[in-house]
Design a protein around this motif. Sequence first.
Motif, PDB file in Angstrom:
ATOM      1  N   LEU A 214       0.811  -1.215   0.000  1.00 51.73           N
ATOM      2  CA  LEU A 214       0.000   0.000   0.000  1.00 51.73           C
ATOM      3  C   LEU A 214       0.850   1.274   0.000  1.00 51.73           C
ATOM      4  O   LEU A 214       0.404   2.312  -0.472  1.00 51.73           O
ATOM      5  CB  LEU A 214      -0.942   0.011   1.209  1.00 51.73           C
ATOM      6  CG  LEU A 214      -2.039  -1.051   1.221  1.00 51.73           C
ATOM      7  CD1 LEU A 214      -2.879  -0.924   2.489  1.00 51.73           C
ATOM      8  CD2 LEU A 214      -2.907  -0.947  -0.023  1.00 51.73           C
ATOM      9  N   VAL A 215       2.059   1.184   0.518  1.00 52.65           N
ATOM     10  CA  VAL A 215       2.903   2.372   0.683  1.00 52.65           C
ATOM     11  C   VAL A 215       4.306   2.080   0.156  1.00 52.65           C
ATOM     12  O   VAL A 215       4.888   1.044   0.472  1.00 52.65           O
ATOM     13  CB  VAL A 215       2.999   2.782   2.172  1.00 52.65           C
ATOM     14  CG1 VAL A 215       3.965   3.939   2.367  1.00 52.65           C
ATOM     15  CG2 VAL A 215       1.624   3.114   2.728  1.00 52.65           C
TER      16      VAL A 215
ATOM     17  N   LEU B 109       1.228   5.916  -2.809  1.00 46.79           N
ATOM     18  CA  LEU B 109       0.153   5.234  -2.095  1.00 46.79           C
ATOM     19  C   LEU B 109      -0.669   4.439  -3.099  1.00 46.79           C
ATOM     20  O   LEU B 109      -0.957   4.933  -4.195  1.00 46.79           O
ATOM     21  CB  LEU B 109      -0.737   6.241  -1.373  1.00 46.79           C
ATOM     22  CG  LEU B 109      -0.047   7.144  -0.346  1.00 46.79           C
ATOM     23  CD1 LEU B 109      -1.026   8.165   0.203  1.00 46.79           C
ATOM     24  CD2 LEU B 109       0.550   6.313   0.777  1.00 46.79           C
TER      25      LEU B 109
ATOM     26  N   ASN C 177      -6.111   1.475  -3.623  1.00 45.88           N
ATOM     27  CA  ASN C 177      -7.109   0.800  -2.792  1.00 45.88           C
ATOM     28  C   ASN C 177      -6.831   0.986  -1.300  1.00 45.88           C
ATOM     29  O   ASN C 177      -6.672   0.028  -0.565  1.00 45.88           O
ATOM     30  CB  ASN C 177      -7.175  -0.688  -3.142  1.00 45.88           C
ATOM     31  CG  ASN C 177      -5.835  -1.380  -2.962  1.00 45.88           C
ATOM     32  OD1 ASN C 177      -4.793  -0.744  -2.958  1.00 45.88           O
ATOM     33  ND2 ASN C 177      -5.868  -2.690  -2.809  1.00 45.88           N
ATOM     34  N   LEU C 178      -6.824   2.222  -0.854  1.00 51.90           N
ATOM     35  CA  LEU C 178      -6.544   2.515   0.547  1.00 51.90           C
ATOM     36  C   LEU C 178      -7.782   2.417   1.434  1.00 51.90           C
ATOM     37  O   LEU C 178      -7.681   2.545   2.649  1.00 51.90           O
ATOM     38  CB  LEU C 178      -5.945   3.909   0.696  1.00 51.90           C
ATOM     39  CG  LEU C 178      -4.547   4.100   0.114  1.00 51.90           C
ATOM     40  CD1 LEU C 178      -4.112   5.551   0.255  1.00 51.90           C
ATOM     41  CD2 LEU C 178      -3.552   3.175   0.783  1.00 51.90           C
TER      42      LEU C 178
ATOM     43  N   LEU D   1      -2.702   3.637   8.197  1.00 53.99           N
ATOM     44  CA  LEU D   1      -1.974   4.188   7.057  1.00 53.99           C
ATOM     45  C   LEU D   1      -0.839   5.089   7.526  1.00 53.99           C
ATOM     46  O   LEU D   1       0.291   4.990   7.038  1.00 53.99           O
ATOM     47  CB  LEU D   1      -2.916   4.960   6.133  1.00 53.99           C
ATOM     48  CG  LEU D   1      -2.260   5.604   4.910  1.00 53.99           C
ATOM     49  CD1 LEU D   1      -1.590   4.547   4.032  1.00 53.99           C
ATOM     50  CD2 LEU D   1      -3.297   6.405   4.124  1.00 53.99           C
TER      51      LEU D   1
END
Length: 104
Positions: free
Chosen positions: A43-44, A59, A62-63, A71
């Motif tokens: 994600l990161v 990023l 799909n957060l 996050l």
Amino acid sequence: MTHTHSTELDALVGGARHRLDTLRETHERLDRIRFRVTSPDNLVTVVADGSGAMVELELAENLGSVTARVLASTITCVAAEAAAGALDHRESILQSLQASFTDS
């Protein structure tokens, strides 16, 4: 000036030029440092430069599956890991520079 003095002066100038070239090369290598780390969940992604500063943050799209707190924590952890890696790389380059000056 005798031939011996001329040879000594040439050697001195050559050594100084070599050290200056080594310093320039080291400076360029330090400027090019980029250390990229991606979180295990993909994600990161953070990229840090040779000073350990974050120069890029990516990023995932799909957060929605993570909370803001998670996050933020992930960004902080990944940024710290990228900074540490970049600083380790910087240290390695500087140790190499020091060794080259010690050897000559």
